[in-house]
Design a protein around this motif. Structure first.
Motif, PDB file in Angstrom:
ATOM      1  N   ASN A 123      -9.503   6.563   1.691  1.00  0.00           N
ATOM      2  CA  ASN A 123      -9.700   7.183   0.304  1.00  0.00           C
ATOM      3  C   ASN A 123      -8.807   6.705  -0.638  1.00  0.00           C
ATOM      4  O   ASN A 123      -8.292   7.417  -1.782  1.00  0.00           O
ATOM      5  CB  ASN A 123      -8.794   8.801   0.585  1.00  0.00           C
ATOM      6  CG  ASN A 123      -7.228   8.513   0.564  1.00  0.00           C
ATOM      7  OD1 ASN A 123      -7.350   8.156   1.226  1.00  0.00           O
ATOM      8  ND2 ASN A 123      -6.958  10.324   0.713  1.00  0.00           N
ATOM      9  N   TYR A 124      -8.013   5.999  -0.113  1.00  0.00           N
ATOM     10  CA  TYR A 124      -7.247   4.632  -1.877  1.00  0.00           C
ATOM     11  C   TYR A 124      -7.847   4.620  -3.038  1.00  0.00           C
ATOM     12  O   TYR A 124      -9.609   4.053  -2.887  1.00  0.00           O
ATOM     13  CB  TYR A 124      -6.979   3.518  -1.310  1.00  0.00           C
ATOM     14  CG  TYR A 124      -6.304   2.325  -2.101  1.00  0.00           C
ATOM     15  CD1 TYR A 124      -5.028   3.581  -2.533  1.00  0.00           C
ATOM     16  CD2 TYR A 124      -6.735   1.501  -2.571  1.00  0.00           C
ATOM     17  CE1 TYR A 124      -4.115   2.700  -3.864  1.00  0.00           C
ATOM     18  CE2 TYR A 124      -6.434   0.883  -4.030  1.00  0.00           C
ATOM     19  CZ  TYR A 124      -5.454   1.232  -3.979  1.00  0.00           C
ATOM     20  OH  TYR A 124      -4.379   0.309  -5.141  1.00  0.00           O
ATOM     21  N   ILE A 165       0.878  -1.058   0.294  1.00  0.00           N
ATOM     22  CA  ILE A 165      -0.026   0.103   0.615  1.00  0.00           C
ATOM     23  C   ILE A 165       0.547   1.285   0.126  1.00  0.00           C
ATOM     24  O   ILE A 165       0.095   2.419  -0.835  1.00  0.00           O
ATOM     25  CB  ILE A 165      -1.199  -0.125   1.305  1.00  0.00           C
ATOM     26  CG1 ILE A 165      -2.294   1.233   0.849  1.00  0.00           C
ATOM     27  CG2 ILE A 165      -0.391   0.063   2.494  1.00  0.00           C
ATOM     28  CD1 ILE A 165      -3.227   1.314   1.739  1.00  0.00           C
ATOM     29  N   ASP A 166       1.808   1.706   0.966  1.00  0.00           N
ATOM     30  CA  ASP A 166       2.467   2.113   0.974  1.00  0.00           C
ATOM     31  C   ASP A 166       3.550   2.502  -0.541  1.00  0.00           C
ATOM     32  O   ASP A 166       3.863   4.226  -0.330  1.00  0.00           O
ATOM     33  CB  ASP A 166       4.433   2.765   1.780  1.00  0.00           C
ATOM     34  CG  ASP A 166       4.941   1.438   2.224  1.00  0.00           C
ATOM     35  OD1 ASP A 166       4.011   0.027   1.638  1.00  0.00           O
ATOM     36  OD2 ASP A 166       5.702   1.306   2.353  1.00  0.00           O
ATOM     37  N   PRO A 215      -7.610  -2.211  -1.227  1.00  0.00           N
ATOM     38  CA  PRO A 215      -8.859  -1.958  -0.820  1.00  0.00           C
ATOM     39  C   PRO A 215      -9.398  -2.616  -0.032  1.00  0.00           C
ATOM     40  O   PRO A 215     -10.531  -2.645   1.141  1.00  0.00           O
ATOM     41  CB  PRO A 215     -10.038  -1.926  -2.358  1.00  0.00           C
ATOM     42  CG  PRO A 215      -8.787  -2.453  -3.250  1.00  0.00           C
ATOM     43  CD  PRO A 215      -7.396  -2.638  -2.742  1.00  0.00           C
ATOM     44  N   VAL A 216      -8.834  -4.349   0.110  1.00  0.00           N
ATOM     45  CA  VAL A 216      -9.656  -4.863   1.835  1.00  0.00           C
ATOM     46  C   VAL A 216      -9.503  -4.200   2.610  1.00  0.00           C
ATOM     47  O   VAL A 216      -9.719  -4.201   3.770  1.00  0.00           O
ATOM     48  CB  VAL A 216      -9.520  -6.122   1.170  1.00  0.00           C
ATOM     49  CG1 VAL A 216      -9.577  -6.726   2.679  1.00  0.00           C
ATOM     50  CG2 VAL A 216     -10.031  -6.897   0.209  1.00  0.00           C
ATOM     51  N   TYR A 217      -7.609  -4.103   2.911  1.00  0.00           N
ATOM     52  CA  TYR A 217      -6.914  -3.786   4.299  1.00  0.00           C
ATOM     53  C   TYR A 217      -6.481  -1.967   4.578  1.00  0.00           C
ATOM     54  O   TYR A 217      -6.156  -2.274   5.269  1.00  0.00           O
ATOM     55  CB  TYR A 217      -5.960  -5.158   4.198  1.00  0.00           C
ATOM     56  CG  TYR A 217      -4.173  -4.336   3.181  1.00  0.00           C
ATOM     57  CD1 TYR A 217      -4.077  -3.245   3.889  1.00  0.00           C
ATOM     58  CD2 TYR A 217      -4.700  -5.677   2.279  1.00  0.00           C
ATOM     59  CE1 TYR A 217      -2.954  -3.171   2.565  1.00  0.00           C
ATOM     60  CE2 TYR A 217      -3.260  -4.371   1.495  1.00  0.00           C
ATOM     61  CZ  TYR A 217      -2.537  -3.757   1.886  1.00  0.00           C
ATOM     62  OH  TYR A 217      -1.177  -3.782   1.251  1.00  0.00           O
ATOM     63  N   ALA A 218      -6.700  -1.685   3.298  1.00  0.00           N
ATOM     64  CA  ALA A 218      -6.665  -0.392   3.564  1.00  0.00           C
ATOM     65  C   ALA A 218      -7.258   0.460   5.097  1.00  0.00           C
ATOM     66  O   ALA A 218      -6.737   1.379   5.470  1.00  0.00           O
ATOM     67  CB  ALA A 218      -6.612   0.707   2.478  1.00  0.00           C
ATOM     68  N   PRO A 219      -8.624   0.065   5.277  1.00  0.00           N
ATOM     69  CA  PRO A 219      -9.082   0.833   6.084  1.00  0.00           C
ATOM     70  C   PRO A 219      -8.666   1.009   7.783  1.00  0.00           C
ATOM     71  O   PRO A 219      -8.292   1.453   8.659  1.00  0.00           O
ATOM     72  CB  PRO A 219     -10.554   0.683   6.031  1.00  0.00           C
ATOM     73  CG  PRO A 219     -10.655   0.011   5.022  1.00  0.00           C
ATOM     74  CD  PRO A 219      -9.607  -0.415   4.272  1.00  0.00           C
ATOM     75  N   VAL A 220      -7.884  -0.774   7.505  1.00  0.00           N
ATOM     76  CA  VAL A 220      -7.231  -1.359   8.739  1.00  0.00           C
ATOM     77  C   VAL A 220      -5.912  -0.236   9.183  1.00  0.00           C
ATOM     78  O   VAL A 220      -5.739  -0.011  10.386  1.00  0.00           O
ATOM     79  CB  VAL A 220      -6.374  -2.673   8.351  1.00  0.00           C
ATOM     80  CG1 VAL A 220      -6.154  -2.535   9.994  1.00  0.00           C
ATOM     81  CG2 VAL A 220      -7.803  -3.342   8.461  1.00  0.00           C
TER      82      VAL A 220
END
Length: 211
Positions: A103-104, A62-63, A93-98
């Protein structure tokens, strides 16, 4: 070849702009995660009159990909990754909110990078080297003329990439470093995905994970 580094997002990820005397430019691992960081990247490109012609990911954690959509849309370039990291990209998209990232915006690849092929822009050639272990589809980009390596999260200054994330494997990573990176000349400057630059020779001598 000139290398500009920007440290972006809460993970302190290194984003690189590569350009030469033709003003053609390649963006590697855009980690820009908000309007301020987007503006920083855009300002450098404008100030140096650069033409963005390629968008590359060393790998798709993600980073390293937060700015993919921004760069692709702003400069009308397709994303290029190694095919074995598509699953890594699709998982974000599955783990970004963690991580508190709500806003990804997903940007899927337009084409795939393959080991043994080259990335060409302006008068510059980068060799694509497949170096899995930190991520299953991790690649690095080597400029033999300038002896520079854009290394993503494979090798850091006296450290190595983590291998506890999905698709990571410690022995695979060590093998990639020993057989792919440590065969390069000692004077090669390594530009990692986090932290300061180092050299192949320094890491051979002082990296505690590879002694």
């Amino acid at each position: 070849m000139k290398i500009a580094r920007f440290t972006f997002n809460p993970f302190a990820e290194n984003t690189y702009l590569l350009h030469d005397e033709t003003n053609e430019c390649v963006v590697v691992d855009p980690g820009c995660s908000d309007q301020h960081e987007n503006a920083q990247l855009k300002q450098y490109i404008a100030d140096n009159n650069l033409k963005v012609v390629r968008l590359l990911n060393t790998h798709c954690h993600i980073d390293h990909v937060l700015g993919n959509k921004f760069v692709a849309n702003t400069y009308n370039v397709g994303l290029e990754i190694h095919e074995k990291d598509l699953e890594t990209l699709r998982a974000i998209p599955v783990y970004a909110p963690v991580y508190g990232i709500t806003n990804y915006q997903e940007q899927l690849p337009a084409s795939y990078l393959k080991e043994g092929e080259q990335v060409k822009f302006g008068n510059t050639t980068l060799e694509i080297i497949f170096a899995p272990g930190h991520a299953p589809g991790h690649v690095v980009f080597y400029n033999a003329t300038d002896k520079t390596l854009i290394a993503g999260d494979v090798l850091f200054q006296e450290s190595i990439g983590r291998t506890d994330l999905p698709g990571g494997d410690h022995e695979t990573l060590l093998n990639s470093i020993r057989t792919k990176l440590f065969t390069l000349p000692d004077e090669v400057t390594v530009y990692p995905g986090h932290g300061p630059e180092t050299t192949i020779g320094h890491e051979k001598k002082y990296n505690p994970f590879l002694q």
